[in-house]
Design a protein around this motif. Structure first.
Motif, PDB file in Angstrom:
ATOM      1  N   THR A   1     -19.762 -24.517 -28.623  1.00 40.97           N
ATOM      2  CA  THR A   1     -18.390 -24.993 -28.796  1.00 40.97           C
ATOM      3  C   THR A   1     -17.417 -24.473 -27.741  1.00 40.97           C
ATOM      4  O   THR A   1     -16.464 -25.156 -27.408  1.00 40.97           O
ATOM      5  CB  THR A   1     -17.854 -24.632 -30.190  1.00 40.97           C
ATOM      6  N   THR A   2     -17.653 -23.271 -27.226  1.00 43.39           N
ATOM      7  CA  THR A   2     -16.703 -22.704 -26.266  1.00 43.39           C
ATOM      8  C   THR A   2     -17.243 -22.662 -24.847  1.00 43.39           C
ATOM      9  O   THR A   2     -16.465 -22.582 -23.900  1.00 43.39           O
ATOM     10  CB  THR A   2     -16.308 -21.266 -26.665  1.00 43.39           C
ATOM     11  N   GLY A   3     -18.547 -22.672 -24.674  1.00 44.11           N
ATOM     12  CA  GLY A   3     -19.133 -22.520 -23.348  1.00 44.11           C
ATOM     13  C   GLY A   3     -19.104 -21.082 -22.858  1.00 44.11           C
ATOM     14  O   GLY A   3     -19.463 -20.800 -21.722  1.00 44.11           O
ATOM     15  N   ASP A   4     -18.692 -20.170 -23.724  1.00 48.53           N
ATOM     16  CA  ASP A   4     -18.596 -18.750 -23.383  1.00 48.53           C
ATOM     17  C   ASP A   4     -19.852 -18.044 -23.885  1.00 48.53           C
ATOM     18  O   ASP A   4     -20.144 -18.067 -25.067  1.00 48.53           O
ATOM     19  CB  ASP A   4     -17.344 -18.164 -24.048  1.00 48.53           C
ATOM     20  N   PHE A   5     -20.572 -17.408 -22.965  1.00 47.47           N
ATOM     21  CA  PHE A   5     -21.851 -16.790 -23.298  1.00 47.47           C
ATOM     22  C   PHE A   5     -21.759 -15.279 -23.471  1.00 47.47           C
ATOM     23  O   PHE A   5     -22.744 -14.577 -23.339  1.00 47.47           O
ATOM     24  CB  PHE A   5     -22.885 -17.118 -22.222  1.00 47.47           C
ATOM     25  N   HIS A   6     -20.584 -14.748 -23.777  1.00 42.93           N
ATOM     26  CA  HIS A   6     -20.465 -13.292 -23.872  1.00 42.93           C
ATOM     27  C   HIS A   6     -20.936 -12.724 -25.207  1.00 42.93           C
ATOM     28  O   HIS A   6     -21.213 -11.545 -25.297  1.00 42.93           O
ATOM     29  CB  HIS A   6     -19.030 -12.847 -23.585  1.00 42.93           C
TER      30      HIS A   6
ATOM     31  N   LEU B   1     -21.365 -29.836 -38.967  1.00 38.22           N
ATOM     32  CA  LEU B   1     -20.632 -29.193 -40.063  1.00 38.22           C
ATOM     33  C   LEU B   1     -19.254 -28.680 -39.645  1.00 38.22           C
ATOM     34  O   LEU B   1     -18.400 -28.470 -40.496  1.00 38.22           O
ATOM     35  CB  LEU B   1     -21.455 -28.025 -40.619  1.00 38.22           C
ATOM     36  N   HIS B   2     -19.051 -28.449 -38.354  1.00 36.68           N
ATOM     37  CA  HIS B   2     -17.775 -27.947 -37.821  1.00 36.68           C
ATOM     38  C   HIS B   2     -17.281 -26.685 -38.526  1.00 36.68           C
ATOM     39  O   HIS B   2     -16.162 -26.643 -39.023  1.00 36.68           O
ATOM     40  CB  HIS B   2     -16.684 -29.018 -37.894  1.00 36.68           C
ATOM     41  N   PRO B   3     -18.086 -25.616 -38.579  1.00 37.20           N
ATOM     42  CA  PRO B   3     -17.585 -24.380 -39.205  1.00 37.20           C
ATOM     43  C   PRO B   3     -16.476 -23.752 -38.352  1.00 37.20           C
ATOM     44  O   PRO B   3     -16.389 -24.000 -37.146  1.00 37.20           O
ATOM     45  CB  PRO B   3     -18.816 -23.477 -39.257  1.00 37.20           C
ATOM     46  N   ALA B   4     -15.635 -22.958 -38.998  1.00 33.23           N
ATOM     47  CA  ALA B   4     -14.527 -22.319 -38.289  1.00 33.23           C
ATOM     48  C   ALA B   4     -15.064 -21.253 -37.339  1.00 33.23           C
ATOM     49  O   ALA B   4     -15.945 -20.477 -37.686  1.00 33.23           O
ATOM     50  CB  ALA B   4     -13.567 -21.698 -39.283  1.00 33.23           C
ATOM     51  N   LEU B   5     -14.520 -21.217 -36.148  1.00 32.53           N
ATOM     52  CA  LEU B   5     -14.870 -20.202 -35.162  1.00 32.53           C
ATOM     53  C   LEU B   5     -13.554 -19.590 -34.677  1.00 32.53           C
ATOM     54  O   LEU B   5     -12.855 -20.170 -33.857  1.00 32.53           O
ATOM     55  CB  LEU B   5     -15.647 -20.818 -34.002  1.00 32.53           C
ATOM     56  N   PRO B   6     -13.194 -18.429 -35.197  1.00 33.57           N
ATOM     57  CA  PRO B   6     -11.878 -17.845 -34.899  1.00 33.57           C
ATOM     58  C   PRO B   6     -11.812 -17.213 -33.510  1.00 33.57           C
ATOM     59  O   PRO B   6     -11.841 -15.997 -33.356  1.00 33.57           O
ATOM     60  CB  PRO B   6     -11.711 -16.797 -35.997  1.00 33.57           C
ATOM     61  N   VAL B   7     -11.699 -18.037 -32.475  1.00 34.02           N
ATOM     62  CA  VAL B   7     -11.639 -17.504 -31.112  1.00 34.02           C
ATOM     63  C   VAL B   7     -10.283 -16.888 -30.793  1.00 34.02           C
ATOM     64  O   VAL B   7     -10.145 -16.149 -29.827  1.00 34.02           O
ATOM     65  CB  VAL B   7     -11.990 -18.590 -30.067  1.00 34.02           C
ATOM     66  N   GLU B   8      -9.274 -17.157 -31.609  1.00 36.09           N
ATOM     67  CA  GLU B   8      -7.953 -16.560 -31.384  1.00 36.09           C
ATOM     68  C   GLU B   8      -7.874 -15.149 -31.934  1.00 36.09           C
ATOM     69  O   GLU B   8      -6.937 -14.429 -31.649  1.00 36.09           O
ATOM     70  CB  GLU B   8      -6.859 -17.417 -32.048  1.00 36.09           C
ATOM     71  N   ASP B   9      -8.852 -14.739 -32.720  1.00 34.04           N
ATOM     72  CA  ASP B   9      -8.850 -13.401 -33.311  1.00 34.04           C
ATOM     73  C   ASP B   9      -8.988 -12.343 -32.231  1.00 34.04           C
ATOM     74  O   ASP B   9      -9.649 -12.550 -31.222  1.00 34.04           O
ATOM     75  CB  ASP B   9     -10.016 -13.298 -34.320  1.00 34.04           C
TER      76      ASP B   9
ATOM     77  N   ALA C   1     -24.599 -17.639 -35.047  1.00 31.87           N
ATOM     78  CA  ALA C   1     -23.183 -17.594 -34.669  1.00 31.87           C
ATOM     79  C   ALA C   1     -23.012 -17.608 -33.159  1.00 31.87           C
ATOM     80  O   ALA C   1     -22.129 -18.308 -32.626  1.00 31.87           O
ATOM     81  CB  ALA C   1     -22.530 -16.355 -35.260  1.00 31.87           C
ATOM     82  N   SER C   2     -23.846 -16.867 -32.447  1.00 34.83           N
ATOM     83  CA  SER C   2     -23.709 -16.856 -30.994  1.00 34.83           C
ATOM     84  C   SER C   2     -24.089 -18.210 -30.401  1.00 34.83           C
ATOM     85  O   SER C   2     -23.421 -18.686 -29.479  1.00 34.83           O
ATOM     86  CB  SER C   2     -24.531 -15.733 -30.380  1.00 34.83           C
ATOM     87  N   GLY C   3     -25.116 -18.853 -30.922  1.00 36.04           N
ATOM     88  CA  GLY C   3     -25.471 -20.186 -30.437  1.00 36.04           C
ATOM     89  C   GLY C   3     -24.369 -21.192 -30.676  1.00 36.04           C
ATOM     90  O   GLY C   3     -24.067 -22.025 -29.819  1.00 36.04           O
ATOM     91  N   TYR C   4     -23.728 -21.111 -31.837  1.00 34.01           N
ATOM     92  CA  TYR C   4     -22.618 -22.026 -32.128  1.00 34.01           C
ATOM     93  C   TYR C   4     -21.434 -21.748 -31.197  1.00 34.01           C
ATOM     94  O   TYR C   4     -20.798 -22.678 -30.714  1.00 34.01           O
ATOM     95  CB  TYR C   4     -22.196 -21.899 -33.590  1.00 34.01           C
ATOM     96  N   SER C   5     -21.174 -20.480 -30.925  1.00 34.09           N
ATOM     97  CA  SER C   5     -20.072 -20.171 -30.002  1.00 34.09           C
ATOM     98  C   SER C   5     -20.397 -20.655 -28.597  1.00 34.09           C
ATOM     99  O   SER C   5     -19.519 -21.110 -27.869  1.00 34.09           O
ATOM    100  CB  SER C   5     -19.752 -18.679 -30.009  1.00 34.09           C
ATOM    101  N   TYR C   6     -21.667 -20.578 -28.190  1.00 29.81           N
ATOM    102  CA  TYR C   6     -22.061 -21.087 -26.877  1.00 29.81           C
ATOM    103  C   TYR C   6     -21.815 -22.592 -26.786  1.00 29.81           C
ATOM    104  O   TYR C   6     -21.304 -23.086 -25.792  1.00 29.81           O
ATOM    105  CB  TYR C   6     -23.540 -20.834 -26.600  1.00 29.81           C
TER     106      TYR C   6
END
Length: 86
Positions: free
Chosen positions: A50-55, A75-83, A43-48
């Motif tokens: 897609t968002t470029g955010d490494f937090h 696969l384009h899984p959902a990443l709820p960054v608005e949560d 999950a963290s690798g996918y967030s890195y």
């Protein structure tokens, strides 16, 4: 034994080793489950990627997590960054 017969035997042994390795990998996938942190790394690798955010999950270097998450881009899984938990 001449060179050609040695090459043929080496090729047969290499193919046998590859078949055995593939069988072991398939059976281990069917019988084992992920470790407790593999989902977090994925999950963290996918967030890195897609968002470029490494937090997310800063405790390890990101390269391994980025490489593991590359197939998820297809696969384009959902990443709820608005949560609010993000």
């Amino acid at each position: 034994m001449d060179y050609i017969s040695k090459t043929k035997m080496t090729t047969k042994l290499a193919i046998l080793a590859l078949v055995a390795m593939a069988a072991l990998q398939v059976t281990s996938v069917l019988n084992d489950s992920q470790t407790y942190d593999e989902g977090v790394y994925l999950a963290s690798g996918y967030s890195y990627l897609t968002t470029g955010d490494f937090h997310l999950n800063r405790e390890h270097p990101p390269l391994g997590k980025l490489l593991v998450a590359l197939p998820l881009l297809a696969l384009h899984p959902a990443l709820p960054v608005e949560d609010s938990s993000w």
